[in-house]
Motif scaffolding. Structure first.
Motif, mmCIF file in Angstrom:
data_model
loop_
_atom_site.group_PDB
_atom_site.id
_atom_site.type_symbol
_atom_site.label_atom_id
_atom_site.label_comp_id
_atom_site.label_asym_id
_atom_site.label_seq_id
_atom_site.Cartn_x
_atom_site.Cartn_y
_atom_site.Cartn_z
ATOM 1 N N ASN A 49 0.836 -1.200 0.000
ATOM 2 C CA ASN A 49 0.000 0.000 0.000
ATOM 3 C C ASN A 49 0.870 1.249 0.000
ATOM 4 N N GLU B 164 -9.854 -8.873 0.851
ATOM 5 C CA GLU B 164 -9.917 -7.432 0.602
ATOM 6 C C GLU B 164 -8.523 -6.806 0.477
ATOM 7 N N HIS B 165 -7.529 -7.372 1.170
ATOM 8 C CA HIS B 165 -6.154 -6.903 0.996
ATOM 9 C C HIS B 165 -5.689 -7.159 -0.441
ATOM 10 N N GLU C 257 -7.535 -7.442 -3.098
ATOM 11 C CA GLU C 257 -8.261 -6.554 -4.014
ATOM 12 C C GLU C 257 -7.682 -5.154 -4.009
ATOM 13 N N ARG C 258 -7.302 -4.667 -2.824
ATOM 14 C CA ARG C 258 -6.703 -3.327 -2.763
ATOM 15 C C ARG C 258 -5.343 -3.285 -3.450
#
Length: 532
Positions: free
Chosen positions: A162, A184-185, A187-188
Protein backbone atom coordinates in the motif's frame (compact mmCIF):
# COMPACT_ATOMS: atom_id res chain seq x y z
CA UNK A 1 6.27 -18.74 -6.51
CA UNK A 2 8.80 -18.32 -3.74
CA UNK A 3 9.41 -20.99 -1.11
CA UNK A 4 10.63 -19.29 2.05
CA UNK A 5 12.38 -22.27 3.60
CA UNK A 6 13.20 -23.14 7.15
CA UNK A 7 15.23 -26.35 6.86
CA UNK A 8 13.61 -27.58 10.06
CA UNK A 9 16.12 -26.30 12.64
CA UNK A 10 18.56 -29.12 11.94
CA UNK A 11 22.30 -28.67 11.68
CA UNK A 12 23.32 -31.13 8.98
CA UNK A 13 22.97 -28.76 5.94
CA UNK A 14 26.27 -27.14 6.94
CA UNK A 15 28.20 -30.30 6.02
CA UNK A 16 29.34 -29.52 2.50
CA UNK A 17 30.59 -33.04 1.78
CA UNK A 18 27.59 -34.83 3.25
CA UNK A 19 26.78 -36.38 6.60
CA UNK A 20 25.26 -39.40 8.31
CA UNK A 21 21.62 -38.68 9.19
CA UNK A 22 18.90 -41.22 9.93
CA UNK A 23 15.80 -39.19 8.99
CA UNK A 24 16.81 -35.96 7.21
CA UNK A 25 14.48 -33.35 5.76
CA UNK A 26 14.24 -33.73 1.99
CA UNK A 27 12.83 -31.13 -0.35
CA UNK A 28 12.18 -32.47 -3.84
CA UNK A 29 9.29 -30.47 -5.34
CA UNK A 30 11.63 -28.00 -7.00
CA UNK A 31 9.59 -27.90 -10.23
CA UNK A 32 6.82 -26.15 -8.28
CA UNK A 33 8.84 -23.10 -7.18
CA UNK A 34 10.92 -20.37 -8.80
CA UNK A 35 12.81 -18.98 -5.80
CA UNK A 36 14.09 -20.60 -2.62
CA UNK A 37 14.85 -18.30 0.33
CA UNK A 38 17.15 -19.79 2.95
CA UNK A 39 16.07 -18.21 6.24
CA UNK A 40 17.39 -17.97 9.78
CA UNK A 41 17.50 -15.34 12.50
CA UNK A 42 21.20 -14.58 12.06
CA UNK A 43 21.89 -11.13 10.62
CA UNK A 44 23.38 -12.57 7.43
CA UNK A 45 22.26 -16.04 6.39
CA UNK A 46 24.25 -17.64 3.58
CA UNK A 47 22.48 -20.59 1.88
CA UNK A 48 24.45 -23.82 2.39
CA UNK A 49 26.17 -25.11 -0.72
CA UNK A 50 24.02 -28.24 -0.90
CA UNK A 51 20.78 -26.28 -1.03
CA UNK A 52 22.20 -23.94 -3.67
CA UNK A 53 23.43 -26.83 -5.82
CA UNK A 54 20.12 -28.70 -5.66
CA UNK A 55 18.09 -25.58 -6.43
CA UNK A 56 20.26 -24.53 -9.36
CA UNK A 57 20.14 -28.03 -10.81
CA UNK A 58 16.37 -27.56 -11.02
CA UNK A 59 16.51 -24.01 -12.40
CA UNK A 60 15.50 -22.37 -9.10
CA UNK A 61 17.02 -19.12 -7.80
CA UNK A 62 18.39 -19.12 -4.24
CA UNK A 63 18.33 -16.11 -1.92
CA UNK A 64 20.05 -15.54 1.40
CA UNK A 65 18.50 -13.47 4.17
CA UNK A 66 19.66 -10.15 5.62
CA UNK A 67 17.63 -9.64 8.79
CA UNK A 68 17.71 -7.16 11.68
CA UNK A 69 15.52 -7.58 14.77
CA UNK A 70 14.84 -6.08 18.18
CA UNK A 71 17.11 -3.52 19.83
CA UNK A 72 20.32 -5.02 18.50
CA UNK A 73 18.91 -4.94 14.97
CA UNK A 74 17.91 -1.33 15.43
CA UNK A 75 21.43 -0.37 16.46
CA UNK A 76 22.85 -2.20 13.44
CA UNK A 77 20.47 -0.38 11.09
CA UNK A 78 21.29 3.01 12.55
CA UNK A 79 25.00 2.28 12.15
CA UNK A 80 24.84 1.83 8.38
CA UNK A 81 21.58 3.52 7.32
CA UNK A 82 21.49 6.72 9.36
CA UNK A 83 24.78 8.11 7.98
CA UNK A 84 25.86 9.09 4.50
CA UNK A 85 25.68 6.96 1.36
CA UNK A 86 29.15 5.49 1.85
CA UNK A 87 27.93 3.42 4.82
CA UNK A 88 24.94 1.75 3.20
CA UNK A 89 26.79 1.32 -0.09
CA UNK A 90 29.61 -0.49 1.73
CA UNK A 91 27.08 -2.93 3.26
CA UNK A 92 25.41 -3.45 -0.13
CA UNK A 93 28.77 -4.09 -1.79
CA UNK A 94 29.59 -6.77 0.78
CA UNK A 95 26.23 -8.47 0.29
CA UNK A 96 26.85 -8.58 -3.46
CA UNK A 97 30.34 -9.98 -2.94
CA UNK A 98 29.00 -12.70 -0.62
CA UNK A 99 26.40 -13.74 -3.21
CA UNK A 100 29.08 -13.80 -5.91
CA UNK A 101 31.53 -15.86 -3.86
CA UNK A 102 29.00 -18.45 -2.68
CA UNK A 103 27.21 -18.44 -6.05
CA UNK A 104 23.67 -17.80 -4.93
CA UNK A 105 21.31 -15.29 -6.50
CA UNK A 106 20.41 -12.49 -4.12
CA UNK A 107 18.81 -11.42 -0.87
CA UNK A 108 15.61 -11.14 1.09
CA UNK A 109 15.89 -7.91 3.10
CA UNK A 110 13.97 -8.30 6.36
CA UNK A 111 14.10 -5.22 8.64
CA UNK A 112 12.01 -6.05 11.72
CA UNK A 113 12.78 -3.13 13.98
CA UNK A 114 11.81 0.52 13.92
CA UNK A 115 14.04 3.01 12.08
CA UNK A 116 14.86 6.64 12.70
CA UNK A 117 13.80 9.18 10.09
CA UNK A 118 17.37 9.35 8.83
CA UNK A 119 17.67 5.56 8.55
CA UNK A 120 14.30 5.00 6.88
CA UNK A 121 15.05 7.85 4.49
CA UNK A 122 18.18 6.04 3.34
CA UNK A 123 16.50 2.64 3.05
CA UNK A 124 15.08 3.10 -0.49
CA UNK A 125 18.44 4.32 -1.87
CA UNK A 126 20.13 1.39 -0.10
CA UNK A 127 17.71 -1.01 -1.81
CA UNK A 128 18.15 0.67 -5.20
CA UNK A 129 21.94 0.56 -4.93
CA UNK A 130 21.96 -3.08 -3.74
CA UNK A 131 19.58 -4.12 -6.54
CA UNK A 132 21.56 -2.29 -9.23
CA UNK A 133 24.91 -3.70 -8.12
CA UNK A 134 23.52 -7.22 -7.76
CA UNK A 135 22.06 -7.12 -11.27
CA UNK A 136 25.45 -6.06 -12.61
CA UNK A 137 27.46 -8.72 -10.81
CA UNK A 138 25.06 -11.68 -10.50
CA UNK A 139 23.11 -12.65 -13.65
CA UNK A 140 19.46 -13.09 -12.78
CA UNK A 141 20.02 -11.67 -9.30
CA UNK A 142 17.04 -10.65 -7.13
CA UNK A 143 16.40 -8.43 -4.11
CA UNK A 144 13.09 -8.86 -2.24
CA UNK A 145 11.73 -6.69 0.57
CA UNK A 146 9.64 -8.05 3.45
CA UNK A 147 6.52 -6.19 4.62
CA UNK A 148 7.50 -4.91 8.06
CA UNK A 149 8.72 -1.32 8.30
CA UNK A 150 6.64 1.50 6.77
CA UNK A 151 7.98 4.73 5.28
CA UNK A 152 7.55 6.59 8.60
CA UNK A 153 10.09 4.22 10.19
CA UNK A 154 7.54 2.39 12.34
CA UNK A 155 7.62 -1.40 12.59
CA UNK A 156 4.07 -1.96 11.42
CA UNK A 157 3.18 -4.99 9.29
CA UNK A 158 0.62 -4.11 6.64
CA UNK A 159 -0.28 -7.55 5.22
CA UNK A 160 -0.45 -5.87 1.83
CA UNK A 161 1.32 -3.53 -0.56
CA UNK A 162 0.00 0.00 0.00
CA UNK A 163 0.98 3.66 0.11
CA UNK A 164 2.80 3.15 3.43
CA UNK A 165 5.34 0.67 2.06
CA UNK A 166 5.17 1.20 -1.70
CA UNK A 167 8.46 3.15 -1.69
CA UNK A 168 10.39 -0.03 -0.79
CA UNK A 169 8.65 -2.09 -3.50
CA UNK A 170 9.61 0.58 -6.06
CA UNK A 171 13.27 0.26 -5.03
CA UNK A 172 13.86 -3.47 -5.55
CA UNK A 173 12.70 -6.56 -7.46
CA UNK A 174 9.81 -7.75 -5.34
CA UNK A 175 7.68 -7.41 -2.21
CA UNK A 176 6.93 -10.21 0.29
CA UNK A 177 3.75 -9.47 2.27
CA UNK A 178 3.08 -10.43 5.85
CA UNK A 179 0.70 -13.36 6.41
CA UNK A 180 -2.49 -12.02 8.07
CA UNK A 181 -4.22 -10.87 4.89
CA UNK A 182 -7.78 -11.33 3.69
CA UNK A 183 -9.25 -11.15 0.21
CA UNK A 184 -9.92 -7.43 0.60
CA UNK A 185 -6.15 -6.90 1.00
CA UNK A 186 -5.59 -8.65 -2.32
CA UNK A 187 -8.26 -6.55 -4.01
CA UNK A 188 -6.70 -3.33 -2.76
CA UNK A 189 -3.27 -4.41 -3.98
CA UNK A 190 -4.38 -4.73 -7.59
CA UNK A 191 -4.15 -0.98 -8.10
CA UNK A 192 -0.91 -0.66 -6.13
CA UNK A 193 0.93 -3.39 -8.02
CA UNK A 194 -0.12 -2.36 -11.52
CA UNK A 195 1.88 -4.21 -14.17
CA UNK A 196 4.18 -5.63 -11.44
CA UNK A 197 1.53 -7.93 -10.00
CA UNK A 198 3.83 -10.96 -10.33
CA UNK A 199 6.47 -9.14 -8.24
CA UNK A 200 4.15 -9.15 -5.21
CA UNK A 201 4.68 -12.39 -3.25
CA UNK A 202 1.73 -12.87 -0.92
CA UNK A 203 2.95 -14.52 2.28
CA UNK A 204 1.44 -17.82 3.42
CA UNK A 205 2.53 -19.25 6.79
CA UNK A 206 2.26 -23.02 6.46
CA UNK A 207 2.16 -23.28 10.27
CA UNK A 208 -1.11 -21.25 10.13
CA UNK A 209 -0.08 -18.91 12.93
CA UNK A 210 -2.24 -15.82 13.37
CA UNK A 211 -5.35 -14.82 11.45
CA UNK A 212 -4.65 -16.57 8.15
CA UNK A 213 -6.83 -17.90 5.33
CA UNK A 214 -5.31 -21.36 5.23
CA UNK A 215 -2.20 -23.26 6.25
CA UNK A 216 -1.02 -26.81 6.98
CA UNK A 217 -2.98 -29.19 4.73
CA UNK A 218 -5.39 -26.32 3.95
CA UNK A 219 -2.66 -24.16 2.42
CA UNK A 220 -4.39 -24.58 -0.95
CA UNK A 221 -7.20 -22.30 0.29
CA UNK A 222 -4.69 -19.43 0.48
CA UNK A 223 -3.22 -20.22 -2.93
CA UNK A 224 -6.66 -20.32 -4.53
CA UNK A 225 -7.36 -16.72 -3.51
CA UNK A 226 -3.88 -15.48 -4.38
CA UNK A 227 -4.00 -17.01 -7.85
CA UNK A 228 -7.52 -15.66 -8.38
CA UNK A 229 -6.04 -12.14 -8.19
CA UNK A 230 -2.91 -12.93 -10.19
CA UNK A 231 -0.24 -12.49 -7.49
CA UNK A 232 2.79 -14.63 -6.73
CA UNK A 233 3.03 -16.72 -3.56
CA UNK A 234 5.62 -16.80 -0.77
CA UNK A 235 5.28 -20.06 1.17
CA UNK A 236 6.86 -19.71 4.60
CA UNK A 237 8.19 -22.83 6.38
CA UNK A 238 6.93 -25.76 4.30
CA UNK A 239 9.12 -27.83 6.63
CA UNK A 240 5.98 -28.01 8.80
CA UNK A 241 5.31 -31.48 7.42
CA UNK A 242 8.67 -32.60 8.86
CA UNK A 243 8.71 -30.68 12.12
CA UNK A 244 5.15 -31.30 13.30
CA UNK A 245 4.11 -34.65 11.85
CA UNK A 246 5.43 -38.19 12.24
CA UNK A 247 8.87 -38.66 10.68
CA UNK A 248 7.95 -42.15 9.51
CA UNK A 249 5.16 -40.67 7.38
CA UNK A 250 7.23 -37.79 6.03
CA UNK A 251 7.24 -38.71 2.33
CA UNK A 252 3.52 -39.48 2.35
CA UNK A 253 2.77 -36.14 4.05
CA UNK A 254 5.17 -34.21 1.83
CA UNK A 255 3.49 -35.55 -1.31
CA UNK A 256 0.04 -34.87 0.15
CA UNK A 257 0.95 -31.26 1.00
CA UNK A 258 2.40 -30.40 -2.42
CA UNK A 259 -0.21 -32.46 -4.24
CA UNK A 260 -2.97 -30.23 -2.87
CA UNK A 261 -1.13 -27.19 -4.27
CA UNK A 262 -0.33 -28.73 -7.65
CA UNK A 263 -3.11 -27.06 -9.68
CA UNK A 264 -1.93 -23.60 -8.59
CA UNK A 265 1.73 -24.17 -9.41
CA UNK A 266 3.09 -23.98 -12.97
CA UNK A 267 6.06 -26.30 -13.41
CA UNK A 268 9.54 -25.95 -14.90
CA UNK A 269 10.61 -27.40 -18.23
CA UNK A 270 13.87 -29.06 -19.21
CA UNK A 271 15.54 -26.82 -21.76
CA UNK A 272 18.90 -28.44 -22.59
CA UNK A 273 20.61 -31.76 -23.26
CA UNK A 274 22.07 -34.02 -22.09
CA UNK A 275 19.42 -34.80 -19.54
CA UNK A 276 20.25 -37.66 -17.20
CA UNK A 277 18.74 -38.40 -13.81
CA UNK A 278 18.84 -41.35 -11.42
CA UNK A 279 15.99 -39.78 -9.36
CA UNK A 280 18.31 -39.76 -6.31
CA UNK A 281 17.08 -37.57 -3.44
CA UNK A 282 20.59 -36.99 -2.15
CA UNK A 283 20.00 -39.42 0.70
CA UNK A 284 19.39 -43.08 1.38
CA UNK A 285 19.87 -46.10 3.60
CA UNK A 286 22.68 -47.34 1.34
CA UNK A 287 24.69 -46.09 -1.60
CA UNK A 288 24.54 -47.77 -5.02
CA UNK A 289 26.86 -47.20 -7.97
CA UNK A 290 25.51 -48.24 -11.37
CA UNK A 291 23.59 -51.17 -9.92
CA UNK A 292 26.30 -52.34 -7.50
CA UNK A 293 25.88 -51.82 -3.75
CA UNK A 294 28.77 -49.68 -2.59
CA UNK A 295 28.08 -48.89 1.05
CA UNK A 296 25.41 -49.71 3.62
CA UNK A 297 24.22 -47.15 6.15
CA UNK A 298 22.34 -43.83 6.16
CA UNK A 299 23.78 -40.89 4.25
CA UNK A 300 22.68 -37.37 3.35
CA UNK A 301 24.27 -35.15 0.69
CA UNK A 302 21.91 -32.62 -0.84
CA UNK A 303 24.36 -31.73 -3.62
CA UNK A 304 23.92 -35.32 -4.86
CA UNK A 305 20.21 -34.83 -5.45
CA UNK A 306 19.35 -35.52 -9.10
CA UNK A 307 16.65 -33.74 -11.10
CA UNK A 308 13.32 -34.80 -9.65
CA UNK A 309 10.22 -35.72 -11.68
CA UNK A 310 6.67 -34.43 -11.39
CA UNK A 311 5.29 -36.20 -8.34
CA UNK A 312 1.60 -36.77 -7.92
CA UNK A 313 -1.45 -38.84 -8.68
CA UNK A 314 -3.30 -38.90 -12.00
CA UNK A 315 -6.77 -40.42 -12.37
CA UNK A 316 -8.43 -41.55 -15.59
CA UNK A 317 -12.03 -40.57 -16.18
CA UNK A 318 -14.72 -39.45 -13.80
CA UNK A 319 -15.06 -42.77 -12.01
CA UNK A 320 -11.34 -42.75 -11.16
CA UNK A 321 -10.96 -46.50 -11.59
CA UNK A 322 -7.72 -46.03 -13.52
CA UNK A 323 -4.89 -44.18 -11.85
CA UNK A 324 -1.11 -43.67 -11.80
CA UNK A 325 0.98 -42.46 -8.84
CA UNK A 326 4.66 -41.57 -8.63
CA UNK A 327 6.67 -41.70 -5.41
CA UNK A 328 10.30 -41.49 -4.40
CA UNK A 329 11.55 -44.92 -3.33
CA UNK A 330 14.39 -45.44 -0.85
CA UNK A 331 14.15 -49.23 -0.97
CA UNK A 332 16.07 -49.67 -4.20
CA UNK A 333 18.33 -47.63 -6.48
CA UNK A 334 20.39 -47.92 -9.63
CA UNK A 335 22.71 -45.01 -8.84
CA UNK A 336 22.69 -43.09 -5.58
CA UNK A 337 20.20 -43.80 -2.83
CA UNK A 338 16.72 -43.91 -4.36
CA UNK A 339 14.65 -44.60 -7.44
CA UNK A 340 11.28 -43.55 -8.84
CA UNK A 341 8.36 -45.80 -7.89
CA UNK A 342 5.43 -45.81 -10.33
CA UNK A 343 2.22 -47.62 -9.37
CA UNK A 344 -1.17 -47.73 -11.01
CA UNK A 345 -4.25 -49.51 -12.29
CA UNK A 346 -5.34 -49.97 -15.90
CA UNK A 347 -9.16 -50.37 -16.09
CA UNK A 348 -10.66 -52.96 -18.45
CA UNK A 349 -11.82 -50.41 -21.04
CA UNK A 350 -8.40 -48.72 -21.36
CA UNK A 351 -5.46 -50.10 -23.31
CA UNK A 352 -2.68 -48.18 -21.55
CA UNK A 353 -1.91 -45.41 -19.07
CA UNK A 354 0.98 -42.98 -18.94
CA UNK A 355 2.60 -40.71 -16.38
CA UNK A 356 4.28 -37.49 -17.42
CA UNK A 357 7.68 -37.46 -15.61
CA UNK A 358 9.12 -34.22 -17.00
CA UNK A 359 8.07 -31.31 -19.19
CA UNK A 360 10.53 -30.50 -21.97
CA UNK A 361 11.08 -27.33 -23.97
CA UNK A 362 13.90 -27.71 -26.52
CA UNK A 363 14.54 -25.49 -29.53
CA UNK A 364 14.54 -27.20 -32.91
CA UNK A 365 13.16 -30.40 -31.43
CA UNK A 366 9.75 -32.09 -31.41
CA UNK A 367 10.22 -33.61 -27.94
CA UNK A 368 7.58 -32.23 -25.55
CA UNK A 369 7.42 -34.63 -22.61
CA UNK A 370 9.36 -37.48 -21.07
CA UNK A 371 6.78 -40.02 -19.99
CA UNK A 372 6.45 -43.69 -19.19
CA UNK A 373 3.60 -45.71 -20.72
CA UNK A 374 2.17 -48.93 -19.25
CA UNK A 375 0.08 -51.27 -21.42
CA UNK A 376 -2.07 -54.25 -20.53
CA UNK A 377 -0.86 -57.73 -21.64
CA UNK A 378 -2.15 -58.85 -25.05
CA UNK A 379 -5.57 -60.47 -24.76
CA UNK A 380 -6.17 -59.26 -21.20
CA UNK A 381 -9.71 -58.04 -20.43
CA UNK A 382 -9.35 -57.65 -16.68
CA UNK A 383 -8.31 -54.73 -14.53
CA UNK A 384 -4.51 -54.71 -14.40
CA UNK A 385 -2.40 -53.26 -11.58
CA UNK A 386 1.31 -52.58 -11.96
CA UNK A 387 4.34 -51.49 -9.95
CA UNK A 388 7.60 -50.33 -11.49
CA UNK A 389 10.83 -48.84 -10.17
CA UNK A 390 12.79 -46.63 -12.56
CA UNK A 391 16.52 -46.41 -11.88
CA UNK A 392 17.71 -43.89 -14.45
CA UNK A 393 16.48 -41.85 -17.40
CA UNK A 394 18.80 -40.59 -20.16
CA UNK A 395 18.16 -38.24 -23.07
CA UNK A 396 21.45 -37.51 -24.81
CA UNK A 397 22.46 -35.36 -27.75
CA UNK A 398 24.00 -37.82 -30.21
CA UNK A 399 26.77 -35.36 -31.12
CA UNK A 400 28.05 -35.39 -27.54
CA UNK A 401 28.70 -39.13 -27.77
CA UNK A 402 31.35 -38.57 -30.45
CA UNK A 403 33.39 -36.15 -28.35
CA UNK A 404 36.62 -37.53 -26.80
CA UNK A 405 36.49 -38.36 -23.10
CA UNK A 406 37.80 -35.50 -20.98
CA UNK A 407 40.54 -36.22 -18.46
CA UNK A 408 41.09 -35.07 -14.91
CA UNK A 409 44.43 -33.26 -14.84
CA UNK A 410 46.98 -31.97 -12.32
CA UNK A 411 45.71 -33.65 -9.17
CA UNK A 412 47.58 -32.21 -6.20
CA UNK A 413 47.65 -33.03 -2.48
CA UNK A 414 48.06 -30.20 0.03
CA UNK A 415 47.33 -29.26 3.65
CA UNK A 416 48.57 -32.67 4.82
CA UNK A 417 48.16 -33.48 8.51
CA UNK A 418 49.06 -36.73 10.32
CA UNK A 419 48.18 -37.89 13.82
CA UNK A 420 48.18 -41.22 15.65
CA UNK A 421 44.84 -43.00 15.63
CA UNK A 422 43.26 -44.58 18.66
CA UNK A 423 42.89 -48.24 17.76
CA UNK A 424 41.15 -51.10 19.53
CA UNK A 425 43.06 -53.77 17.65
CA UNK A 426 46.10 -55.39 19.27
CA UNK A 427 49.62 -55.45 17.88
CA UNK A 428 51.12 -53.91 14.77
CA UNK A 429 50.65 -52.35 12.35
CA UNK A 430 49.69 -49.13 14.09
CA UNK A 431 47.21 -46.78 12.45
CA UNK A 432 47.49 -43.12 11.49
CA UNK A 433 44.80 -40.56 10.72
CA UNK A 434 45.49 -38.66 7.49
CA UNK A 435 43.83 -35.37 6.61
CA UNK A 436 44.59 -33.58 3.35
CA UNK A 437 43.05 -31.59 0.49
CA UNK A 438 42.83 -32.82 -3.11
CA UNK A 439 42.61 -30.33 -5.98
CA UNK A 440 42.47 -30.92 -9.72
CA UNK A 441 41.60 -29.36 -13.07
CA UNK A 442 38.44 -30.19 -15.01
CA UNK A 443 35.66 -28.33 -16.82
CA UNK A 444 32.74 -28.43 -14.37
CA UNK A 445 30.12 -27.95 -17.09
CA UNK A 446 30.90 -31.48 -18.37
CA UNK A 447 30.20 -33.41 -15.16
CA UNK A 448 27.44 -34.25 -12.71
CA UNK A 449 30.01 -34.72 -9.94
CA UNK A 450 33.33 -36.40 -9.07
CA UNK A 451 33.70 -39.66 -7.15
CA UNK A 452 36.76 -39.80 -4.89
CA UNK A 453 38.52 -43.11 -4.17
CA UNK A 454 41.76 -44.27 -2.58
CA UNK A 455 44.15 -47.22 -2.48
CA UNK A 456 46.39 -47.97 0.46
CA UNK A 457 49.47 -50.03 -0.43
CA UNK A 458 52.87 -51.03 0.91
CA UNK A 459 56.18 -50.68 -0.87
CA UNK A 460 58.61 -53.53 -0.21
CA UNK A 461 61.64 -51.33 -0.72
CA UNK A 462 62.40 -52.47 -4.28
CA UNK A 463 62.03 -49.76 -6.92
CA UNK A 464 58.91 -50.19 -9.03
CA UNK A 465 57.54 -53.07 -6.96
CA UNK A 466 54.51 -53.01 -4.68
CA UNK A 467 52.55 -55.59 -2.77
CA UNK A 468 49.26 -56.59 -4.41
CA UNK A 469 46.39 -54.21 -3.87
CA UNK A 470 42.62 -54.77 -4.14
CA UNK A 471 41.12 -54.85 -7.59
CA UNK A 472 38.87 -51.87 -6.84
CA UNK A 473 39.79 -48.78 -4.83
CA UNK A 474 37.79 -47.77 -1.76
CA UNK A 475 35.13 -45.11 -2.29
CA UNK A 476 35.51 -42.01 -0.10
CA UNK A 477 32.83 -39.56 -1.17
CA UNK A 478 31.44 -37.14 -3.75
CA UNK A 479 32.80 -33.76 -4.83
CA UNK A 480 30.83 -31.08 -6.67
CA UNK A 481 33.78 -28.76 -7.15
CA UNK A 482 37.38 -29.40 -8.21
CA UNK A 483 38.53 -30.02 -4.67
CA UNK A 484 37.80 -32.44 -1.84
CA UNK A 485 38.83 -32.45 1.81
CA UNK A 486 39.81 -35.81 3.31
CA UNK A 487 39.47 -35.89 7.09
CA UNK A 488 40.90 -38.52 9.46
CA UNK A 489 41.37 -41.27 6.89
CA UNK A 490 42.74 -44.35 8.65
CA UNK A 491 45.97 -45.66 7.06
CA UNK A 492 48.57 -48.08 8.31
CA UNK A 493 51.70 -46.53 9.78
CA UNK A 494 55.06 -47.33 8.18
CA UNK A 495 57.43 -49.49 10.20
CA UNK A 496 61.19 -48.96 10.63
CA UNK A 497 62.92 -48.84 7.25
CA UNK A 498 59.60 -49.20 5.44
CA UNK A 499 57.87 -46.91 2.98
CA UNK A 500 54.14 -46.78 2.50
CA UNK A 501 51.97 -45.26 -0.17
CA UNK A 502 48.38 -44.05 -0.40
CA UNK A 503 46.94 -43.19 -3.80
CA UNK A 504 43.89 -41.01 -4.44
CA UNK A 505 41.76 -41.27 -7.56
CA UNK A 506 39.29 -38.73 -8.98
CA UNK A 507 36.56 -40.23 -11.16
CA UNK A 508 34.52 -37.77 -13.24
CA UNK A 509 30.83 -38.65 -13.57
CA UNK A 510 29.85 -37.26 -16.97
CA UNK A 511 26.53 -35.54 -17.63
CA UNK A 512 25.74 -38.18 -20.27
CA UNK A 513 25.66 -40.78 -17.50
CA UNK A 514 28.41 -43.05 -18.86
CA UNK A 515 31.27 -44.38 -16.74
CA UNK A 516 34.75 -43.13 -17.50
CA UNK A 517 37.32 -45.97 -17.63
CA UNK A 518 39.59 -46.09 -14.60
CA UNK A 519 42.62 -45.43 -16.80
CA UNK A 520 41.17 -41.96 -17.51
CA UNK A 521 40.72 -41.00 -13.86
CA UNK A 522 42.95 -38.44 -12.24
CA UNK A 523 45.30 -39.67 -9.56
CA UNK A 524 47.94 -38.57 -7.11
CA UNK A 525 50.02 -40.58 -4.63
CA UNK A 526 51.39 -39.75 -1.20
CA UNK A 527 54.53 -41.60 -0.04
CA UNK A 528 55.30 -41.69 3.66
CA UNK A 529 57.73 -43.39 6.02
CA UNK A 530 58.41 -43.59 9.74
CA UNK A 531 60.58 -40.78 11.18
CA UNK A 532 64.17 -41.77 11.92
Amino acid sequence: MSCHGQPCSVSFPRFIQGSVVQTPYAFYHWQCIDIFVYFSHHSVTIPPVGWTNAAHRHGVCVLGTFITEWNEGGRLCEAFLAGDERSYQAVADRLVQIAQFFRFDGWLINIENSLSLAAVGNTPPFLRYLTTQLHRQVPGGLVLWYDSVVQSGQLKWQDELNQHNRVFFDSCDGFFTNYNWREEHLERMLGQAGERRADVYVGVDVFARGNVVGGRFDTDKSLELIRKHGFSVALFAPGWVYECLEKKDFFQNQDKFWGRLERYLPTHSICSLPFVTSFCLGMGARRVCYGQEEAVGPWYHLSAQEIQPLFGEHRLGEDGRGWVRTHCCLEDAWHGGSSLLVRGVIPPEVGNVAVSCYEVSLRGCLLLDLLVCFSRPPGSREEESFTCRLGELQVVDAASLLAPLPQVETVTISQVHWQPAASEREGPPALLQLSCTLQWSFLLSQVRCFRIHYWGGTSDGSPGRELPRPEMPTFLGLAFATQYRIVDLLVEAAGPGQDRRVEFLVEPVLKEGFRVPQAEWGRAALLYSAPA
